[in-house]
Design an enzyme around this catalytic site. Sequence first.
Site, short mmCIF file in Angstrom:
data_model
loop_
_atom_site.label_atom_id
_atom_site.label_comp_id
_atom_site.label_asym_id
_atom_site.label_seq_id
_atom_site.Cartn_x
_atom_site.Cartn_y
_atom_site.Cartn_z
N SER A 32 -8.23 -6.84 12.84
CA SER A 32 -9.32 -6.65 11.90
C SER A 32 -10.58 -7.27 12.47
CB SER A 32 -8.96 -7.25 10.54
OG SER A 32 -8.71 -8.61 10.72
N GLY A 36 -11.90 -10.47 15.92
CA GLY A 36 -12.78 -10.34 17.06
C GLY A 36 -12.50 -9.11 17.91
N SER A 38 -13.91 -5.98 17.74
CA SER A 38 -15.13 -5.35 18.24
C SER A 38 -15.77 -6.21 19.31
CB SER A 38 -16.12 -5.10 17.10
OG SER A 38 -15.59 -4.15 16.21
N LYS A 473 2.17 29.32 -25.22
CA LYS A 473 3.02 29.92 -24.19
C LYS A 473 4.35 30.39 -24.76
CE LYS A 473 3.27 26.19 -21.73
NZ LYS A 473 2.48 25.31 -22.56
N SER A 541 3.49 23.39 -16.40
CA SER A 541 3.31 23.43 -14.93
C SER A 541 1.86 23.22 -14.52
CB SER A 541 3.85 24.75 -14.35
OG SER A 541 3.43 25.87 -15.07
#
Lengths: 635, 299
Positions: A32, A36, A38, A473, A541
């Site tokens: 991360s 260090g 980068s 339905k 559904s």
Amino acid sequence: MSHQDNLIAEDILAYLEAQRNKSYLRCLTCGSVDDGKSTLIGRLLFDSKMIYEDQLSALESDSKKSGTQGEKIDLALLVDGLAAEREQGITIDVAYRFFSTDKRKFIIADTPGHIQYTRNMATGASTADLAIILIDARKGVLDQTRRHSYIASLLGIRNIVVAINKMDLVEFSQHKFNEIEEAYRSFADKLNFKEIVCIPMSALDGDNVMNRSERCKWYKGMSLMQHLETVDISPEIAETSFRMPVQWVNRPNLDFRGYSGTIAAGMVKPGDEIIVIPSGKRSVVDKIVIRDGDLYQAEVNESVTITLRDEIDISRGDIICSTDDPAEQSDQFQAHIIWMEEEEMFPGRQYIMKVNNQTVPATVTDLKYKVNVNNFAHEAGKSLALNEVGVCNLSLGKPIPFDPYKKNRHTGAFILIDRQTNATIGAGMLEFSLRRAANVVWQDLEVGKMERASLKHQKPAVLWFTGLSGSGKSTIAALLEKKLFDIGRHTYVLDGDNVRHGLNNDLGFTDADRVENIRRVAETSRLMVEAGLMVLVSFISPFRSERQMARNLLDDGEFIEVFVNTPLEVAEKRDVKGLYKKAREGKIKNFTGIDSPYEQPENAEIIVNTVETTPEQAVEHILAYLDERGYLKSI
Amino acid sequence: MSLTHLELLEAESIHIMREVAAECENPVMLYSIGKDSSVMLHLALKAFYPSKPPFPLLHVDTTWKFREMIEFRDTLATKLGLELLVHINEDGVREGVGPFSHGSAYHTDVMKTQALKQALSKYKFDAAFGGARRDEEKSRAKERIFSFRSAQHRWDPKNQRPELWNIYNTRISKGESMRVFPMSNWTELDIWQYIHLENIEIPSLYFAAKRPVVERDGLIIMVDDNRVPLEPGEEPVEKMVRFRTLGCYPLTGAVESEATTLPDIIQETLLTTSSERQGRAIDKDASASMEKKKQEGYF
């Protein structure tokens, strides 16, 4: 790029000749921001003189403006690319960095370390030969160290460098270093790495990055760069059998038929016997054609065009293999999957798989377990969320040629694509064939779907009613069935309530259970269509992908989606079963329309509006549709 | 003996091009006449041999390119027998847009970015190859090889598709497109070395010669035709110069140089102390200017 190499100034041609034979190393850095990472990459670029003066002056002014190192240059600013990242001070994507030394060229995939970026790390790892895992010397081995190591191992990286960084903050303590190395090796033993090298480092000050540091004389190993320049990552060409997935069939005219592709393992020469998987056809390599002339041989990673002595049928997606140890084929697999999308993966859903230059429909039939990436524990689960890793069973629409990922990273890897959005939503590694495809031989029954249907004088189909609870339905389906029965049709109604009391009484209302609920209903309705029936399915559904799955199980024209379109306000006002009231009061969880979404159909065959039409009118409308398209005529 | 880095880069680029040919319906290769385009075209000839590349070339002509670039382009296309499409933003021409009268930002937007979008929409290309490299600029370093564009040609850096192994997702909906960068992993030095090794033809503007130039805001500008507005008393002077990148001539600064052969150029490139894009006016506007331009549809 002021390479110090004097050769450039003195004899450029000699320099170019030397450059030409450089090897290539692709690595991944994981850690991360706090570790260090980068800064380390910035340091590698800076110390290998890959920074131009104008970039350096921009860096100096940026460092004063937004750097974190006071008066010192903030090397991390060199690599944190996107504007959002610079503002937030984090690395959110994969970035690729390039530098070279006199011995090698390097690509570094720079990936974020937080758990929410697991997918980015997997992306970077997929093309890397080596991983540099950063550990903050003050903190030692953390969850994230285990996570990074696991993902590196999962993606098949065999060489690991553990960069124990910020040694300057622990006074280059040998004791501390040994402690961390021991802790690392004790868990990494299980991860099947070929080599683990631990290096004490200060990326900020450059200790043991390019050269051995004077500040920790007790360390007798190589600096990071010395190791990267010399580590052996050459492919094991001699020990592996040739294979080339066919990418493009090269047919400039009737006299030439070549197969273009990138060699995935081993080597090939004219005269070699080959076998094509999955067809099993055999031939002999005639020529290896490239624009500069024909080759005597070609090896792994080369992109070539091969011609064969015999005219056999080969298409994109086939693998041309040596006959001694050809690729396998199957349509049922166990595989590791890394999920890369916000929307969860559910068993039963259908996705598109891209594997070995072809795309096939793929369904996850079972999530066997999830892997906790921090401690490698197996955990039960019904779905895979973003950045989760799971072991799954997969069923494909057709058999594909493959190798297990452990054997070959090219021919054992796949991605999963969403059918609707076309996004890449998962990545996976094939482990082995479940061999079910080989064992289950379909009975060639003399009485088939057509025969059964014709005895009933009808065309079988599923009428799939979808819509909110209370939309009407079931009322419409029941009325329709009565009408169809009256005109002598053989029907059956599958209704949400009656199925949940029997077949699906073990399922609840979570997203995962809803998917399984629909899968079972879809399979049941398919069997009924096989039996020659007209099936009326009445289910909320709510998800498009499940309705699509049901559609895919049936032949064209057998699936008729009926969208019972009733606005939520109307359905809620009707509230025939009193469910909306309970949902509003919080007594029912995951209720569609209230706290669970309903995805409207986009291409329903029939839309019924129950606000403007009565159920009787709706039934007439559906019957008219069926009549027009020949469903009511005898066959 | 495993492959050298250039052999691996070449194989990767060829793999990418074949993938586009196999999966995309209507691809095109953006051809800008520069050295990167020359390498990309060379790779395409290799990728499909003995077939010809199964796509046309498209040049977006801003009408302000060096005259020699246009000659080079037409000669090469004829020699190779490839289909070459040239697109000019006629709206911009009607308005008389140019870098001297309208400034570099507006000119680039209208004659390059807008023109490119017009051309892609006009021919309904679903994939366009570009010669951009990840080492050129920070936001390029994060762009995918297959870079998705919305129906409005926009790039969304926060919503890019994950790209694993060499498996590329080419699926798009109607109206959407892909920009494809087969040379993403090449560096400037790789390009030069490859040109040297493969003997690839490039425009002679890359080589030093006596050329008429004027100096403007620290940039050496070549007086390529009579459209350069000269200040009172300003006279073009003949200088030994060459170009490290090729674009619109009023926006492309020359460098003073004696490098007349390819090895000379490579030597000079290696010994130089400023980055390649420094000679381009476009990158200086704002710190994240390229990222912004790309979101709007710039290549």
